[in-house]
Write a protein that holds these residues in place. Structure first.
Motif, PDB file in Angstrom:
ATOM      1  N   ILE A 137       0.784  -1.130  -0.035  1.00 27.65           N
ATOM      2  CA  ILE A 137      -0.091   0.109   0.027  1.00 27.65           C
ATOM      3  C   ILE A 137       0.919   1.317   0.048  1.00 27.65           C
ATOM      4  CG2 ILE A 137      -1.807   1.297   1.135  1.00 27.65           C
ATOM      5  CD1 ILE A 137      -2.514  -1.327   2.527  1.00 27.65           C
ATOM      6  N   ALA A 138       0.675   2.149  -0.947  1.00 24.34           N
ATOM      7  CA  ALA A 138       1.275   3.550  -1.041  1.00 24.34           C
ATOM      8  C   ALA A 138       0.667   4.457  -0.276  1.00 24.34           C
ATOM      9  CB  ALA A 138       1.486   3.928  -2.318  1.00 24.34           C
ATOM     10  N   ASN A 139       1.712   5.136   0.472  1.00 22.80           N
ATOM     11  CA  ASN A 139       0.775   6.195   1.475  1.00 22.80           C
ATOM     12  C   ASN A 139       1.562   7.580   0.963  1.00 22.80           C
ATOM     13  OD1 ASN A 139      -0.437   7.744   3.539  1.00 22.80           O
ATOM     14  ND2 ASN A 139       0.965   7.236   5.052  1.00 22.80           N
ATOM     15  N   VAL A 140       1.045   8.204   0.206  1.00 22.45           N
ATOM     16  CA  VAL A 140       1.670   9.350  -0.756  1.00 22.45           C
ATOM     17  C   VAL A 140       1.375  10.339   0.256  1.00 22.45           C
ATOM     18  CG1 VAL A 140       1.641  10.554  -2.738  1.00 22.45           C
ATOM     19  CG2 VAL A 140       1.064   8.012  -2.762  1.00 22.45           C
ATOM     20  N   GLY A 141       2.466  11.126   0.447  1.00 26.37           N
ATOM     21  CA  GLY A 141       2.422  12.473   1.194  1.00 26.37           C
ATOM     22  C   GLY A 141       1.979  12.273   2.704  1.00 26.37           C
ATOM     23  N   GLY A 142       2.069  11.157   3.297  1.00 24.46           N
ATOM     24  CA  GLY A 142       1.973  10.984   4.728  1.00 24.46           C
ATOM     25  C   GLY A 142       2.818  11.292   5.701  1.00 24.46           C
ATOM     26  N   GLY A 143       3.940  11.836   5.075  1.00 27.63           N
ATOM     27  CA  GLY A 143       4.970  11.868   6.315  1.00 27.63           C
ATOM     28  C   GLY A 143       5.532  11.111   7.063  1.00 27.63           C
ATOM     29  N   THR A 144       5.479  11.095   8.495  1.00 21.48           N
ATOM     30  CA  THR A 144       5.873  10.028   9.271  1.00 21.48           C
ATOM     31  C   THR A 144       4.743   9.143   9.676  1.00 21.48           C
ATOM     32  OG1 THR A 144       5.620  11.443  11.253  1.00 21.48           O
ATOM     33  CG2 THR A 144       7.684  11.485  10.205  1.00 21.48           C
TER      34      THR A 144
END
Length: 321
Positions: A137-144
């Protein structure tokens, strides 16, 4: 890119406040095998050759370095920068001594203006839990923010907890390499929303789900920029226009949070006497005065008409076959 694209280095008093305090399901970073199987050159979209010091594109031979934390910097160009001239924080107008104190304690001094009720806080975690543990799963722009060991965190800064540094408009991922994707409070910050959604469509396998949250009634908050807002209807239409079958949508953050944010800004304008310096000093105080309003979202975010003035909305869709 996010991340947010979502940048985490933000203006002195500026927080990407709607999305702070999200549920962190896991602190475990993704394994190297999963990461290397999904990562790609952002220019060629082709596999990478990995060694101890860098990664190299197997097609164009471009070499990408690692950060000091060992995070691959997969950028085709320069990273986006915060538009500080558009929205300066309050630290610049404080004396140096107070400035250092305020910088150290700003998260305690500045209250959030949005409230996510318990069922809304779990939206992303439930989305992740709905997919198999083997899913990438890609978490785009999720930071930390981390939601599990099968999540590939992509952001524009090499912070601890980020797996790949990249931008949403040129995702450093192979075609069809992801079984799901999360785009939480990112689409308003990217320069090119259409290209971002096209990239998500590209990296998802056919039929793979996407979860997205965006603001509707929120004040300006560049991170690195701030370009757009969406109604629930508009978000559904945007996803459909980019090849996603929308399955569900709703209010992510309710109307009381929208009211608290707008009221804080309006009060700062009202008492600042048309002075930017006074506005910047007063705004932290106005936030404290209006932030209790947000807690009305404990019951208002489920109102049948909450979608007319929510702070933010969400949608879940699937990539068309």
């Amino acid at each position: 890119m996010a991340a947010k694209t979502s940048a985490v280095c933000i203006a002195d008093w500026q927080l990407d406040e709607q999305w702070e305090g999200g549920l962190l399901a896991s602190s475990t970073q993704v394994g190297p095998e999963r990461l290397e199987a999904a990562a790609a050159c952002p220019r060629c979209r082709t596999p990478l050759a990995w060694d101890a010091a860098s990664v190299r594109c197997q097609s164009c031979a471009r070499v990408y370095p690692f950060s000091e934390l060992g995070i691959p910097i997969l950028l085709a160009g320069d990273p986006p920068t915060l538009e500080e001239t558009w929205y300066p924080g309050a630290l610049g107008v404080l004396p140096p001594g107070l400035r250092r104190f305020a910088r150290r304690h700003r998260r305690l001094l500045i209250p959030e203006l949005t409230y996510r009720s318990p069922n809304r806080r779990e939206l992303v975690a439930k989305f992740v839990a709905s997919l198999p543990a083997t899913a990438t799963i890609a978490n785009v722009g999720g930071g930390t923010r981390r939601y599990g060991p099968n999540i590939v965190n992509i952001d524009v800064e090499p912070l601890a907890g980020v797996d790949l540094v990249g931008v949403a408009e040129q995702l450093p991922l192979l075609d069809g390499s992801c079984d799901g994707a999360v785009l939480q409070a990112v689409l308003q910050h990217v320069r090119n929303a259409e290209l971002t959604l096209s990239e998500l469509h590209r990296v998802l396998r056919p039929g793979a789900p996407l979860f997205i949250e965006v603001p509707f009634m929120q004040g300006y908050h560049p991170s690195p920029g701030d370009y757009r807002r969406y109604t629930e209807q508009g978000l559904r239409a945007e996803l459909a226009d980019h090849g996603f079958d929308v399955e569900d949508s709703g209010v992510a953050v309710g109307p009381a949070s929208a009211m608290a944010w707008v009221a804080a800004e309006f009060l700062a304008f009202l008492v600042s006497g048309r002075s930017e310096r006074v506005y910047r000093l007063v705004r932290p105080v106005s936030r404290w005065l209006t932030q209790p309003i947000k807690y009305a979202d404990r019951w208002l975010d489920t109102h049948p008409m909450a979608h007319t003035i929510p702070s933010g909305v969400w949608a879940r869709g699937r990539r068309g076959e």
